[in-house]
Design a protein around this motif. Sequence first.
Motif, PDB file in Angstrom:
ATOM      1  N   ASP A 173      15.707 -28.701 -55.125  1.00 44.38           N
ATOM      2  CA  ASP A 173      16.360 -28.704 -53.832  1.00 44.38           C
ATOM      3  C   ASP A 173      16.181 -29.881 -53.229  1.00 44.38           C
ATOM      4  N   GLU A 198      26.193 -19.802 -45.674  1.00 39.21           N
ATOM      5  CA  GLU A 198      25.423 -18.881 -46.430  1.00 39.21           C
ATOM      6  C   GLU A 198      26.209 -17.646 -46.918  1.00 39.21           C
ATOM      7  N   GLN A 208      28.307 -14.301 -54.627  1.00 37.44           N
ATOM      8  CA  GLN A 208      27.038 -14.074 -55.393  1.00 37.44           C
ATOM      9  C   GLN A 208      26.854 -12.581 -55.681  1.00 37.44           C
ATOM     10  N   GLY A 251      24.688 -16.595 -59.223  1.00 34.44           N
ATOM     11  CA  GLY A 251      24.123 -17.952 -58.425  1.00 34.44           C
ATOM     12  C   GLY A 251      25.049 -18.983 -59.050  1.00 34.44           C
ATOM     13  N   ALA A 286      27.293 -21.220 -56.373  1.00 35.88           N
ATOM     14  CA  ALA A 286      26.795 -22.462 -56.186  1.00 35.88           C
ATOM     15  C   ALA A 286      27.835 -23.666 -56.513  1.00 35.88           C
ATOM     16  N   ASP A 314      28.093 -26.839 -48.631  1.00 40.11           N
ATOM     17  CA  ASP A 314      26.611 -27.094 -48.703  1.00 40.11           C
ATOM     18  C   ASP A 314      26.591 -28.862 -48.343  1.00 40.11           C
ATOM     19  N   ARG A 329      22.493 -28.471 -57.870  1.00 36.43           N
ATOM     20  CA  ARG A 329      22.514 -27.231 -57.105  1.00 36.43           C
ATOM     21  C   ARG A 329      22.796 -25.985 -57.948  1.00 36.43           C
ATOM     22  N   ILE A 385      19.899 -23.013 -58.440  1.00 39.68           N
ATOM     23  CA  ILE A 385      20.481 -21.708 -57.918  1.00 39.68           C
ATOM     24  C   ILE A 385      20.799 -20.792 -59.164  1.00 39.68           C
ATOM     25  N   GLY A 412      17.327 -20.071 -59.988  1.00 42.49           N
ATOM     26  CA  GLY A 412      16.729 -19.207 -58.662  1.00 42.49           C
ATOM     27  C   GLY A 412      17.441 -17.884 -58.525  1.00 42.49           C
ATOM     28  N   GLY A 413      18.606 -17.617 -59.287  1.00 45.29           N
ATOM     29  CA  GLY A 413      19.120 -16.299 -59.131  1.00 45.29           C
ATOM     30  C   GLY A 413      18.555 -15.730 -60.216  1.00 45.29           C
TER      31      GLY A 413
END
Length: 251
Positions: A28, A135, A142, A174, A178, A185, A228, A232, A235-236
């Motif tokens: 990030d 978001e 998402q 995700g 993204a 973003d 990114r 993500i 992250g997802g």
Amino acid sequence: MDRGDFWVSLTAGGLAGVCVDLILYPLDTVKTRLQSPQGFKKSGGFHGIYAGVPSAAVGSFPNAAAFFVTYEYMKAMLHTDASPYLAPVTHMLAASFGEVVACLIRVPSEVVKQRAQVSPSSSTLRILSNTVYEEIPFSLVQFPLWESLKDLWSWKQGHVVDSWQSAVCGAFAGGFAAAVTTPLDVAKTRIMLAKADSRTASGNVLSALHGVWKTQGISGLFAGVVPRMSAISLGGFIFLGTYDKIRRLLL
């Protein structure tokens, strides 16, 4: 949602949020610096990629917990058996409400985190609206996609997906979300990192996008898309897989 479901969603969401934020924080930071108008090297390059991690860690648990408590509550409240085609709309609305509530917690720690990552000046109130603008579209993509992929996989194999399968669905959902929301973003990052007296600092997302388009074109709008998407997607996988696993254990 009864009291048991409330505490399960709160605990599972909070723990999942802490796990994913601590693991993926360096990616990030790299993404934020790639999007900075100062440029990657002047923003710090690969030096101090854990700068600001305490503020992120402190905000992770309540932020993720608030999102999932709201998401599960709204999903249950809006659920209808009238038509399966309405399910994505239910998930979109539930995710939107979840993001609004979560952003009230997320934004202060986000400002502190990005100040530490790139050292600019920002207004917390200004960031709130722009974080919500980014978001909510992200979650609108998402979460319906995540739920739909889980339903499709469950249908194909004849039983509800396992936690690792939910995690895989989370990674795909995700990553796609993204990619398509990267310009938003970029705009949010530019606004957060803008000098106080600049035009970008006014907080107008369309103006920020136009400015990037004029100076850097399509490549500027998708600056940082690879880290990114990588962050993500991973992250997802971690976030939604961990949430699903802890939720099942607690239930």
